[in-house]
Design a protein around this motif. Structure first.
Motif, mmCIF file in Angstrom:
data_model
loop_
_atom_site.group_PDB
_atom_site.id
_atom_site.type_symbol
_atom_site.label_atom_id
_atom_site.label_comp_id
_atom_site.label_asym_id
_atom_site.label_seq_id
_atom_site.Cartn_x
_atom_site.Cartn_y
_atom_site.Cartn_z
ATOM 1 N N ASP A 107 30.332 5.297 -11.804
ATOM 2 C CA ASP A 107 30.431 4.562 -10.543
ATOM 3 C C ASP A 107 30.514 5.484 -9.331
ATOM 4 N N LEU A 108 30.783 6.759 -9.558
ATOM 5 C CA LEU A 108 30.990 7.686 -8.440
ATOM 6 C C LEU A 108 29.766 8.514 -8.069
ATOM 7 N N ILE A 109 28.885 8.759 -9.038
ATOM 8 C CA ILE A 109 27.755 9.655 -8.769
ATOM 9 C C ILE A 109 26.587 9.294 -9.691
ATOM 10 N N SER A 110 25.393 9.388 -9.159
ATOM 11 C CA SER A 110 24.182 9.144 -9.945
ATOM 12 C C SER A 110 23.649 10.472 -10.453
ATOM 13 N N TYR A 111 23.048 10.421 -11.632
ATOM 14 C CA TYR A 111 22.463 11.631 -12.196
ATOM 15 C C TYR A 111 20.960 11.620 -11.973
ATOM 16 N N ASP A 112 20.468 12.630 -11.307
ATOM 17 C CA ASP A 112 19.030 12.788 -11.067
ATOM 18 C C ASP A 112 18.626 14.156 -11.605
ATOM 19 N N PHE A 122 30.754 18.478 -6.080
ATOM 20 C CA PHE A 122 31.987 19.057 -5.547
ATOM 21 C C PHE A 122 32.645 18.110 -4.551
ATOM 22 N N SER A 123 31.843 17.425 -3.773
ATOM 23 C CA SER A 123 32.372 16.479 -2.793
ATOM 24 C C SER A 123 33.040 15.288 -3.480
ATOM 25 N N VAL A 124 32.373 14.728 -4.483
ATOM 26 C CA VAL A 124 32.946 13.604 -5.229
ATOM 27 C C VAL A 124 34.227 14.045 -5.936
ATOM 28 N N ALA A 125 34.202 15.211 -6.544
ATOM 29 C CA ALA A 125 35.385 15.720 -7.244
ATOM 30 C C ALA A 125 36.569 15.837 -6.288
ATOM 31 N N GLU A 126 36.293 16.332 -5.095
ATOM 32 C CA GLU A 126 37.368 16.533 -4.120
ATOM 33 C C GLU A 126 37.870 15.211 -3.535
ATOM 34 N N THR A 127 36.949 14.351 -3.123
ATOM 35 C CA THR A 127 37.359 13.147 -2.399
ATOM 36 C C THR A 127 37.730 11.975 -3.299
#
Length: 144
Positions: free
Chosen positions: A66-71, A84-89
């Motif tokens: 739900d947080l990030i799509s894999y391309d 890194f942004s998703v991991a942090e925020t």
């Protein structure tokens, strides 16, 4: 510097439950299984196999789609920045790496990647353990 690395290795990797670098690498390989362009055996180390940024994205996507799509065709710098942004925020994992330290770098610093990935292991392994306990309790209640 060697002593500092041993302390980080002990407290961040071994104490996390991954065991050692080999155990952490095995977890990474399982987490990245079936992802295009990184499906193991392509993640064999904590250096050059991370310079596409895709393993970072795949690990987050595996446990929190739900947080990030894999391309699989995503640019390395963009993949690192997104992960890194998703991991942090969203996951409260401190940004220990800068995308430019990893993306397209022929030999990113393995110690930094190990320390960073151990944070993901601690978070996602704890979640998996809690889900397993909940399933066990549910199954026990259904039996009685």
């Amino acid at each position: 510097l060697g002593l500092l690395w041993q302390i980080i290795l002990f407290f961040e990797v071994e104490a996390s439950g991954a065991g050692d670098k080999a155990g952490l690498l095995l977890w990474v390989q399982k987490s990245c299984k079936d992802y295009a362009n990184i499906d193991p055996p392509n993640v064999q180390n904590f250096t050059r196999d991370w310079n596409t940024g895709l393993p970072f994205v795949a690990i987050i996507n595996r446990y929190r789609p739900d947080l990030i799509s894999y391309d699989p065709n995503q640019d390395a710098l963009a993949a690192c920045e997104a992960a890194f942004s998703v991991a942090e925020t969203k996951l409260n994992i401190p940004r220990l790496l800068d995308p430019s330290d990893v993306a397209n770098n022929p030999k990113p610093d393995d110690k930094s990647i190990v320390a960073y990935i151990s944070q993901f292991f601690k978070l996602f392994a704890a979640s998996a353990k809690n889900e397993g306990l909940l399933r066990s309790i549910k199954n026990a209640v259904e039996v009685t």
